[in-house]
Design an enzyme around this catalytic site. Structure first.
Site, short mmCIF file in Angstrom:
data_model
loop_
_atom_site.label_atom_id
_atom_site.label_comp_id
_atom_site.label_asym_id
_atom_site.label_seq_id
_atom_site.Cartn_x
_atom_site.Cartn_y
_atom_site.Cartn_z
N LYS A 74 0.86 -1.18 0.00
CA LYS A 74 0.00 0.00 0.00
C LYS A 74 0.89 1.23 0.00
O LYS A 74 1.64 1.47 0.95
CB LYS A 74 -0.92 0.00 1.21
CG LYS A 74 -1.88 1.18 1.24
CD LYS A 74 -2.80 1.10 2.46
CE LYS A 74 -3.76 2.26 2.51
NZ LYS A 74 -4.65 2.19 3.70
N ARG B 239 1.14 9.94 5.60
CA ARG B 239 1.34 8.59 6.16
C ARG B 239 2.62 7.95 5.61
O ARG B 239 2.73 6.74 5.54
CB ARG B 239 0.12 7.73 5.83
CG ARG B 239 -1.17 8.26 6.43
CD ARG B 239 -2.33 7.30 6.22
NE ARG B 239 -3.49 7.75 6.95
CZ ARG B 239 -4.66 8.09 6.39
NH1 ARG B 239 -4.80 8.02 5.07
NH2 ARG B 239 -5.67 8.49 7.13
N GLU C 27 7.15 -7.12 1.29
CA GLU C 27 6.03 -7.02 2.24
C GLU C 27 5.00 -8.11 1.98
O GLU C 27 4.45 -8.72 2.92
CB GLU C 27 5.37 -5.64 2.11
CG GLU C 27 6.20 -4.49 2.66
CD GLU C 27 5.91 -4.22 4.12
OE1 GLU C 27 5.23 -5.05 4.78
OE2 GLU C 27 6.37 -3.17 4.62
N LYS D 113 -2.02 -1.64 -3.71
CA LYS D 113 -2.88 -0.45 -3.69
C LYS D 113 -2.02 0.80 -3.72
O LYS D 113 -1.09 0.90 -2.92
CB LYS D 113 -3.74 -0.48 -2.42
CG LYS D 113 -4.65 0.73 -2.24
CD LYS D 113 -5.42 0.62 -0.92
CE LYS D 113 -6.34 1.82 -0.75
NZ LYS D 113 -7.09 1.76 0.53
N SER E 203 -9.83 5.62 -5.02
CA SER E 203 -10.77 6.71 -5.28
C SER E 203 -10.29 7.68 -6.34
O SER E 203 -11.07 8.14 -7.19
CB SER E 203 -11.07 7.45 -3.98
OG SER E 203 -9.87 7.99 -3.42
N TYR F 17 -14.94 1.07 -7.13
CA TYR F 17 -16.21 1.73 -6.85
C TYR F 17 -17.18 1.58 -8.02
O TYR F 17 -18.36 1.87 -7.88
CB TYR F 17 -15.96 3.21 -6.54
CG TYR F 17 -15.06 3.38 -5.34
CD1 TYR F 17 -15.57 3.25 -4.05
CD2 TYR F 17 -13.70 3.61 -5.49
CE1 TYR F 17 -14.73 3.36 -2.94
CE2 TYR F 17 -12.86 3.73 -4.39
CZ TYR F 17 -13.38 3.61 -3.12
OH TYR F 17 -12.55 3.71 -2.03
#
Length: 327
Positions: A197, A218, A234, A249, A275, A314
């Protein structure tokens, strides 16, 4: 004029030939719909930066989940937006918290037809918007956060979540949650590890969707966009810790990582069309610059071609309809 024996165009001559020669297939059951449920609202609210996506009430969430099941998609991923937040995200593991209440409702409604999944992260529930508990210096305390993830994971599993989406990017999160699930006899609960991610610019509309309180970024726990090998490492670590599925992601900016992860592990690999990816296509289509349907399906097919066994998008329900129409 002399021609070679091979004429590749022969395999493109008609729709029937093209279908028969197609190397990569995209079907509704490979799609997962992320859904938002917000505490304290009386009617669903459309998210301004994500046309067609809503913050749901419990009632509208039930109806939307029923529509999702009827579309033939594979699952739903639930995100909760609480009315009250605090530093430790205590609403995340509250049995009466919005996400756990919503999980029970959706499982009751469509649990036999869809894989009901839940986001396991604290960012929606904390008043600072980070994915974990903060230390005195303002950094995210990895090990203290794992304790919260364990509590959250057990609460979600008891609420009926079939798959826990560990998206916080804390070291050891899969091992901690897997050990807790096994200890409580919740051995059939699946873990989806958001292994690769990346900390990037494509999450903006999601922040609106969950009313994020984040200040800063982050980058101290999500992956550096420059690092591909780290994402593979990972994923391998998460499989070793007990992940049933691993995630890359965002999707389109990291197709190389997706392909490398697919080659490196022997569990299902998923990708999240986030998104920002969704919003870009929607905005360009609304302005008449691109064919929205064609661009969305091409993007999803590209993610599949790179190695994704399933895709969070989505556009899942809408795309499922387009795919059925194409048969």
């Amino acid at each position: 004029m002399s021609f070679p024996a091979h004429r590749p165009r022969r395999l493109r001559t008609t729709p029937a030939v093209r279908r028969l020669a197609r190397e990569t297939h995209l079907v509704p059951s490979q799609l997962v719909l992320p859904m938002f449920v917000r505490e304290g609202i009386d009617e669903p609210r459309e998210i301004g930066s994500m046309p067609g996506v809503f913050q749901h009430t419990l009632d509208s969430l039930r109806r939307a989940a029923t529509d999702a099941a009827a579309s033939g998609i594979g699952g739903v991923m639930l995100f909760g937006v609480p009315a009250v937040r605090d530093a430790c995200g205590t609403g995340a593991d509250d049995d009466r918290g919005i996400l756990n209440v919503a999980t029970r409702a959706v499982v009751e409604e469509v649990g036999d037809a869809l894989v009901v999944q839940t986001d396991l992260c604290l960012d929606e529930f904390t008043d600072h918007g980070h994915c974990g508990v903060l230390a005195e210096d303002g950094s995210v305390d990895n090990d203290a956060t794992l304790e919260r993830y364990v509590a959250m994971g057990l609460a979600q599993a008891r609420a009926g979540s079939a798959m826990l989406g560990l998206s916080g990017m804390m070291d050891g999160q899969v091992a901690a949650v897997r050990e807790a699930l096994e200890g409580e006899g919740l051995v059939d609960t699946l873990i989806l590890a958001y292994s690769a991610k990346y900390a990037g610019a494509f999450y903006g509309p999601f922040r609106e969707a969950v009313d994020s309180q984040l200040k800063g970024d982050r980058r101290s726990y999500q992956l550096d966009p420059a690092n591909a090998r780290e994402g593979v490492r990972e994923a391998i670590m998460d499989v070793d810790e007990g992940a049933d599925v691993v995630m890359v992601k965002p999707a389109l900016p990291y197709l190389d990582v997706l392909a490398d992860v697919r080659s490196a592990v022997d569990v299902p690999v998923w990708a999240y069309q986030v998104s920002g990816e969704y919003a870009m296509i929607q905005a360009a289509a609304a302005n008449g610059w691109i064919d929205g349907r064609g661009a969305m399906l091409e993007a999803l097919l590209g993610i599949r071609r790179a190695g994704a066994d399933a895709i969070l998008t989505y556009a899942a329900v809408e795309a499922a309809g387009w795919l059925r129409d194409a048969l």
